[in-house]
Design a protein around this motif. Structure first.
Motif, short mmCIF file in Angstrom:
data_model
loop_
_atom_site.label_atom_id
_atom_site.label_comp_id
_atom_site.label_asym_id
_atom_site.label_seq_id
_atom_site.Cartn_x
_atom_site.Cartn_y
_atom_site.Cartn_z
N GLN A 40 75.17 -25.05 -50.06
CA GLN A 40 76.00 -26.25 -50.11
C GLN A 40 76.47 -26.65 -48.72
N SER A 41 76.71 -25.67 -47.84
CA SER A 41 77.19 -25.98 -46.50
C SER A 41 76.14 -26.77 -45.70
N SER A 42 74.87 -26.42 -45.87
CA SER A 42 73.80 -27.14 -45.16
C SER A 42 73.71 -28.58 -45.64
N ILE A 43 73.81 -28.77 -46.95
CA ILE A 43 73.79 -30.13 -47.50
C ILE A 43 74.93 -30.94 -46.92
N SER A 44 76.12 -30.39 -46.95
CA SER A 44 77.31 -31.10 -46.48
C SER A 44 77.21 -31.42 -44.99
N ALA A 45 76.77 -30.43 -44.18
CA ALA A 45 76.69 -30.62 -42.72
C ALA A 45 75.69 -31.71 -42.35
N VAL A 46 74.50 -31.67 -42.95
CA VAL A 46 73.48 -32.67 -42.66
C VAL A 46 73.93 -34.05 -43.13
N SER A 47 74.60 -34.08 -44.28
CA SER A 47 75.12 -35.35 -44.80
C SER A 47 76.11 -35.97 -43.82
N LEU A 48 77.03 -35.16 -43.30
CA LEU A 48 78.03 -35.67 -42.36
C LEU A 48 77.39 -36.06 -41.02
N ALA A 49 76.48 -35.22 -40.51
CA ALA A 49 75.82 -35.52 -39.25
C ALA A 49 74.95 -36.77 -39.35
N SER A 50 74.41 -37.02 -40.53
CA SER A 50 73.55 -38.19 -40.74
C SER A 50 74.32 -39.50 -40.64
N ASN A 51 75.64 -39.43 -40.77
CA ASN A 51 76.43 -40.64 -40.60
C ASN A 51 76.29 -41.18 -39.17
N THR A 108 84.75 -33.81 -39.89
CA THR A 108 85.23 -32.63 -40.62
C THR A 108 85.93 -31.66 -39.67
N THR A 109 86.79 -30.83 -40.23
CA THR A 109 87.44 -29.77 -39.45
C THR A 109 86.88 -28.39 -39.80
N ASP A 110 85.92 -28.35 -40.72
CA ASP A 110 85.31 -27.10 -41.17
C ASP A 110 84.40 -26.55 -40.06
N ALA A 111 84.71 -25.36 -39.54
CA ALA A 111 83.98 -24.79 -38.40
C ALA A 111 82.50 -24.57 -38.73
N GLU A 112 82.22 -24.13 -39.95
CA GLU A 112 80.83 -23.87 -40.34
C GLU A 112 80.02 -25.17 -40.37
N LEU A 113 80.61 -26.22 -40.94
CA LEU A 113 79.91 -27.50 -41.01
C LEU A 113 79.70 -28.09 -39.61
N ILE A 114 80.68 -27.90 -38.72
CA ILE A 114 80.56 -28.39 -37.35
C ILE A 114 79.41 -27.69 -36.63
N SER A 115 79.31 -26.38 -36.81
CA SER A 115 78.27 -25.60 -36.14
C SER A 115 76.88 -26.01 -36.62
N ILE A 116 76.71 -26.11 -37.94
CA ILE A 116 75.41 -26.49 -38.50
C ILE A 116 75.04 -27.91 -38.09
N GLY A 117 76.00 -28.83 -38.20
CA GLY A 117 75.75 -30.22 -37.87
C GLY A 117 75.45 -30.45 -36.40
N ALA A 118 76.08 -29.66 -35.52
CA ALA A 118 75.85 -29.81 -34.08
C ALA A 118 74.41 -29.45 -33.72
N GLY A 119 73.89 -28.38 -34.32
CA GLY A 119 72.50 -28.00 -34.08
C GLY A 119 71.54 -29.08 -34.54
N TYR A 120 71.87 -29.68 -35.66
CA TYR A 120 71.06 -30.77 -36.21
C TYR A 120 71.07 -31.97 -35.25
N LEU A 121 72.24 -32.34 -34.76
CA LEU A 121 72.37 -33.52 -33.90
C LEU A 121 71.66 -33.35 -32.56
N ARG A 122 71.69 -32.14 -31.99
CA ARG A 122 71.04 -31.93 -30.69
C ARG A 122 69.55 -32.28 -30.75
#
Length: 455
Positions: A39-50, A116-130
């Motif tokens: 679920q964390s990967s889904i949420s992180a990619v969803s937020l980063a996709s914005n 988001t303020t969730d550290a796990e989602l920030i970490s996953i999403g940052a890797g995606y964005l780079r």
């Protein structure tokens, strides 16, 4: 006349709908495959996709400006003007992309913290964005060229290029997410890598089409250096309000994710799936809007205003039908989505009712998109959309969402319902503008290049 309209609109709609379906399919594949990662990967990619969604709206706005001008000049059979417009749009697109890519590459954590303020989602999403930052330059060129091709009726060519890219994207998603054929299991980062490779291939495909299949309308970097003050003025006057409209709307719509993101990962995960289903529900009505804008632009460029007015009326009626069809499709899909989803009990509860809300929401979006982004823009009326959407989103929907969520602390579903009233609030003004006929204009110029030589 009637048969001519429907035959023309059908030729444009079918490839555009197929293209939009494939785009929705790629997003669905991301969610489906990441569903097995967590679920964390889904949420992180969803937020980063914005972040990418905002950038896409930049391309869409610039592409719209190019399309509305090129469609009318195509009706006038002025190829040189179309080439100049393509070059102007590419200059703006590349300049903006460099800035966006820099933020995504060097400050992805900062961008994720906006959602988001969730550290796990920030970490996953940052890797995606780079990794995604590297695809944006390709994307900026692709979207402009395909917009020009669509504006002159070559929607099938644009569709084929998208088919190749989207098919490759889905295949590579599976390879990098699950580690197929000896590749490493990369999860959310694998989605970004798949997108990067597919975008590079799509850009190469654009150059192939330019050199072999569409020699009169090339993807030629030299077009960026052609100067024409009149066309530059028209592009800025017409495109920048459209660009501002799309970016303003997109950023405001991203605020919905900010609001939901601060209400918990369950709300984010549910909304991630809802977005996918809604995208499928709206492909037909949004495709109709895009095709209608191209057709109306061609007709107005020919100078036939009476026929353009009749076509606009038929287009609006067609949009109401496709909007209803989209709502029914979402309703039919709801039980299947609920059976498939692997979310928490709370997220599943949110998902069910969010989908039901979207069964009627798509009608509001369909009518407004057709009129604002299709009918009005085809005649160069881009300022109305900028004002209407900005007031609606920033003075009504976003403040309402923040007050409901953080001041009144209303339940998640009530907040979501209130956010989904935004499209219907602007109906009276949008319909009044349509009936006024102020959008009905021929925006082409005569003797463009003779004027430039004299200047």
């Amino acid at each position: 006349m009637k048969d001519r309209f429907y035959s023309q609109i059908l030729k444009l709609v079918v490839p555009i709908v197929i293209q939009n379906l494939l785009s929705a399919a790629v997003n669905s594949a991301d969610v489906v495959m990441l569903n097995y990662v967590g679920q964390s990967s889904i949420s992180a990619v969803s937020l980063a996709s914005n972040y990418a969604s905002v950038l896409f709206m930049v391309y869409y706005g610039l592409g719209t400006g190019a399309t509305l001008l090129c469609a009318q000049y195509w009706g006038k059979k002025d190829l040189q003007a179309i080439r100049v417009i393509e070059g102007i749009a590419l200059r703006f697109s590349l300049l903006i992309t460099v800035i966006f890519s820099g933020f995504a590459l060097f400050a992805p954590e900062l961008m994720m913290k906006l959602f988001t303020t969730d550290a796990e989602l920030i970490s996953i999403g940052a890797g995606y964005l780079r990794i995604m930052s590297l695809t944006y330059l390709c994307w900026s060129i692709i979207e402009i060229y395909l917009a020009v091709l669509r504006s002159v009726g070559r929607v099938t060519t644009a569709m084929v290029l998208n088919v190749i890219a989207f098919t490759m994207n889905i295949f590579l998603n599976a390879v990098f997410i699950f580690g197929l054929f000896g590749a490493p299991r990369l999860g959310a980062v694998g989605v970004a890598m798949a997108t990067a490779i597919s975008r590079i291939l799509e850009l190469l495909g654009c150059f192939f089409v330019s050199l072999v299949l569409s020699k009169d309308l090339k993807l030629n970097p030299a077009y960026m250096f052609i100067r024409n003050k009149a066309l530059l003025k028209d592009f800025i006057t017409l495109s920048l309000p459209a660009l501002g409209n799309d970016v303003s709307w997109s950023v405001a719509f991203s605020m919905y994710s900010v609001i939901l993101g601060h209400l918990g990962s369950d709300a984010v995960a549910a909304n991630s799936l809802v977005v996918v289903v809604r995208n499928f529900g709206t492909v037909l009505c949004f495709g109709t809007a895009s095709a209608g804008g191209i057709l109306l632009g061609n007709v107005m460029g020919e100078g036939d205003m009476q026929r353009a007015k009749e076509y606009a009326s038929k287009l609006l009626k067609l949009t109401v039908i496709t909007g209803a069809v989209g709502g029914i499709l979402i309703l039919i899909a709801t039980p299947f989505v609920l059976q498939f989803a692997s979310l928490s009990e709370t997220a599943m509860h949110y998902l069910k009712y969010m989908l039901l809300i979207n069964t009627y929401y798509v009608m509001g979006a369909a009518v407004n998109t057709t009129l604002i982004a299709g009918v009005f823009r085809s005649g160069g009326d881009t300022r109305f959309g900028l004002i209407c959407d900005s007031v609606d989103m920033w003075c009504y929907a976003v403040p309402l969402g923040f007050i409901a969520a953080f001041v009144l602390r209303l339940p998640v579903l009530v907040v979501y319902f209130l956010l989904c009233t935004d499209e219907f609030v602007k109906w009276p003004w949008v319909i009044k503008r349509y009936r006024s006929g102020k959008w009905l204009k021929n925006i082409t110029r005569d003797d463009l290049f003779a004027q430039e030589k004299e200047g």
